[in-house]
Design an enzyme around this catalytic site. Structure first.
Site, short mmCIF file in Angstrom:
data_model
loop_
_atom_site.label_atom_id
_atom_site.label_comp_id
_atom_site.label_asym_id
_atom_site.label_seq_id
_atom_site.Cartn_x
_atom_site.Cartn_y
_atom_site.Cartn_z
N HIS A 138 -103.09 78.75 53.39
CA HIS A 138 -102.56 79.43 52.69
C HIS A 138 -101.15 77.93 52.79
CE1 HIS A 138 -98.18 81.95 51.91
NE2 HIS A 138 -99.73 82.45 51.60
N ASP A 215 -102.86 80.76 61.93
CA ASP A 215 -102.23 81.45 60.99
C ASP A 215 -102.76 83.27 61.13
OD1 ASP A 215 -101.73 82.97 58.93
OD2 ASP A 215 -101.50 81.23 56.94
N CYS A 379 -101.04 81.17 46.50
CA CYS A 379 -100.23 80.09 47.43
C CYS A 379 -101.58 79.68 48.06
CB CYS A 379 -99.42 81.20 48.08
SG CYS A 379 -98.12 82.39 47.34
N1 C6P Z 1 -100.29 85.28 52.09
C1 C6P Z 1 -101.31 86.72 49.73
O1 C6P Z 1 -100.75 88.12 48.83
P1 C6P Z 1 -95.06 85.15 54.59
O2 C6P Z 1 -94.90 85.83 53.43
O3 C6P Z 1 -94.76 85.16 55.55
O4 C6P Z 1 -95.36 87.20 54.98
O5 C6P Z 1 -97.34 85.42 54.53
C2 C6P Z 1 -96.97 84.01 54.50
C3 C6P Z 1 -99.25 83.95 54.78
C4 C6P Z 1 -99.69 82.76 55.31
N2 C6P Z 1 -101.09 82.78 56.18
C5 C6P Z 1 -101.42 83.94 55.09
C6 C6P Z 1 -103.13 83.25 55.25
C7 C6P Z 1 -101.56 84.18 53.93
O6 C6P Z 1 -102.06 85.32 53.63
C8 C6P Z 1 -99.96 84.95 53.49
C9 C6P Z 1 -99.23 85.84 52.85
C10 C6P Z 1 -99.98 87.31 50.68
O7 C6P Z 1 -101.98 86.32 50.03
C11 C6P Z 1 -98.29 86.58 50.07
S1 C6P Z 1 -98.54 85.03 49.06
#
Ligand code: C6P
Length: 422
Positions: A138, A215, A379
């Site tokens: 991501h 992650d 993303c």
């Molecule tokens: N993915 C998706 O729709 P945050 O935004 O900080 O809570 O998480 C970021 C993030 C980091 N790593 C992975 C593997 C993720 O899937 C995500 C968030 C969401 O796939 C929103 S882009």
């Protein structure tokens, strides 16, 4: 599956009696109608819905306990501080951390990874050092390292993904070298659903003295994750993907690493003594929590953990696996569908394209039927580039989803074909 296998064996969970209807009533939003149709919420990888217990806990906190933490010598200050620190303990217990000192509250996974890149990376990375990532990251586990590499002269190396959407282990072994200073990798892909064999990756890294950041944005909400068992050095996740509120997340790290790291942001709370020209830092974890934290968020996250513990994470995981297998079987029968990611161990995330229907059109059409999915690059633009596609549609499940929702979804996919003239 590494952690899950062990838990399933030791806990002997029987999933045949799991009924999501028992829990759906706890989620007011699941009763919503969308365009006159009952909501089918299949966008859980983006964010999950919240049970009443989480909503009520946050509301109760503001009604009865609101004050700033670690500062006030009054009853409300005590209540808020106790609730906040109890939440930290709860998080530590939930991921099997030895001590609550290892739990830093952040805004989410993204901020947790940026904290490591800034507080650890800037201090310890030098020109010529290498950070190994995978091609399935991501952006949140890519861009902070790109920035760090630019600042320090470090180099990023990438483990390719295979046609199945799994880690290419032979290449990973070749990439590991004396120059490797960190491996930062996703536990579960938000595009392929792949659950990476993290225990194996960590043990290979540790054999060479290399720390590993996980992650865990998509794993902690869906799988039993134990940081001591995995022996990861850093772990990042977000509250909102596990029924907690938005704006709260967690960085776990081993204590000796945290103690040696530089602070991330400066301000109140993270200091010990301050002079006009100088300052000393607070103990961990407070050294990394500058300013007034998201207290209600932490309290809400603790309520989400209570809710998960009540159901049992292993039961939730097994139900999601059953739903995913069911959905994959049904979706595979649709002529013209391409499903991305066929890992043997995977979570409830299914990315697909149907003929050349654009994912945005597909998502819009499904929305008209009350079905919420995500469409886009998720993303993870480098994945799309490698697959030579602009986007996918993605359905992602949680334990409150049902097989009849999947039947309805598959029916709507079939209807989409005729709507678009196929
Ligand atoms: N993915 C998706 O729709 P945050 O935004 O900080 O809570 O998480 C970021 C993030 C980091 N790593 C992975 C593997 C993720 O899937 C995500 C968030 C969401 O796939 C929103 S882009």
């Amino acid at each position: 599956m590494e952690t899950l296998e062990i838990l399933v064996k030791t806990q002997k969970i029987d999933i045949s009696s799991f009924d999501p209807e028992t829990y759906r009533k706890d989620f007011p939003i699941l009763g919503e109608k969308v365009h006159g149709k009952p909501l089918v919420y299949f966008d859980n990888a983006a964010t999950t819905q919240k049970p009443s217990s989480v909503i009520d806990t946050i509301s109760d906190y503001y009604r009865h306990s609101n004050a700033n933490v670690h500062r006030a010598i009054h009853e409300l200050g005590d209540r808020a501080t106790t609730a906040f620190e109890e939440a930290r303990k709860k998080v530590a217990g939930f991921i099997g951390a030895k001590s609550e000192r290892q739990i830093i509250f952040t805004r989410g996974t993204t901020e947790a990874i940026n904290l490591v890149a800034a507080g650890w990376g800037r201090k310890f990375m030098e020109e010529g050092d290498e950070i190994i990532l995978s091609e399935m990251e991501h952006h949140s586990n890519l861009i902070p390292w790109q920035i760090l590499a630019r600042e320090t002269g470090a180099r990023l190396r990438f483990i390719p993904f295979t046609d199945e959407g799994t880690i290419d282990f032979p290449v990973f072994e070749q990439l590991l070298s004396g120059k490797t200073k960190l491996i930062a990798i996703t536990h579960m892909s938000n595009v392929f659903g792949t659950i990476n064999p993290i225990k194996r990756i960590i043990s290979m890294a540790h054999d060479r003295g290399v720390p590993v950041l996980l992650d865990a944005a998509q794993s902690v909400p869906h799988l039993p994750v134990d940081v001591e068992f995995l022996d990861c050095d850093f772990l990042a996740f977000s509250g909102h993907k596990m029924m907690g509120p938005t704006g709260i997340g967690v960085l776990y790290a081993k204590s000796r690493i945290l103690e040696n790291m530089n602070p991330y942001q400066g301000g109140g709370e993270m200091i010990n003594s301050v002079w006009l020209e100088n300052a000393t830092w607070n103990e961990i974890p407070h050294k990394f929590e500058a300013g007034t934290p998201n207290i209600a968020g932490a309290v809400g996250l603790a309520a989400a953990i209570d809710y998960i513990n009540k159901i049992g994470m292993v039961s939730m995981t097994l139900w999601e696996q059953e739903l995913t297998t069911y959905a994959l079987d049904k979706m595979s029968e649709i002529d013209g569908i391409t499903i991305y990611g066929h890992a043997p161990e995977r979570g409830g995330v299914i990315s697909f394209n149907l003929l050349d229907i654009h994912p945005h059109d597909m998502s819009h059409l499904l929305d008209q039927s009350g079905i919420a999915v995500r469409a886009g690059h998720h993303c993870a633009q480098p994945i799309m580039r490698k697959l030579d596609i602009a986007a996918t549609t993605r359905a992602s499940f949680y334990f409150y989803n049902t097989k009849s929702e999947i039947d309805y979804f598959v029916e709507q996919l079939k209807q989409a074909k005729s709507f678009f003239g196929y």
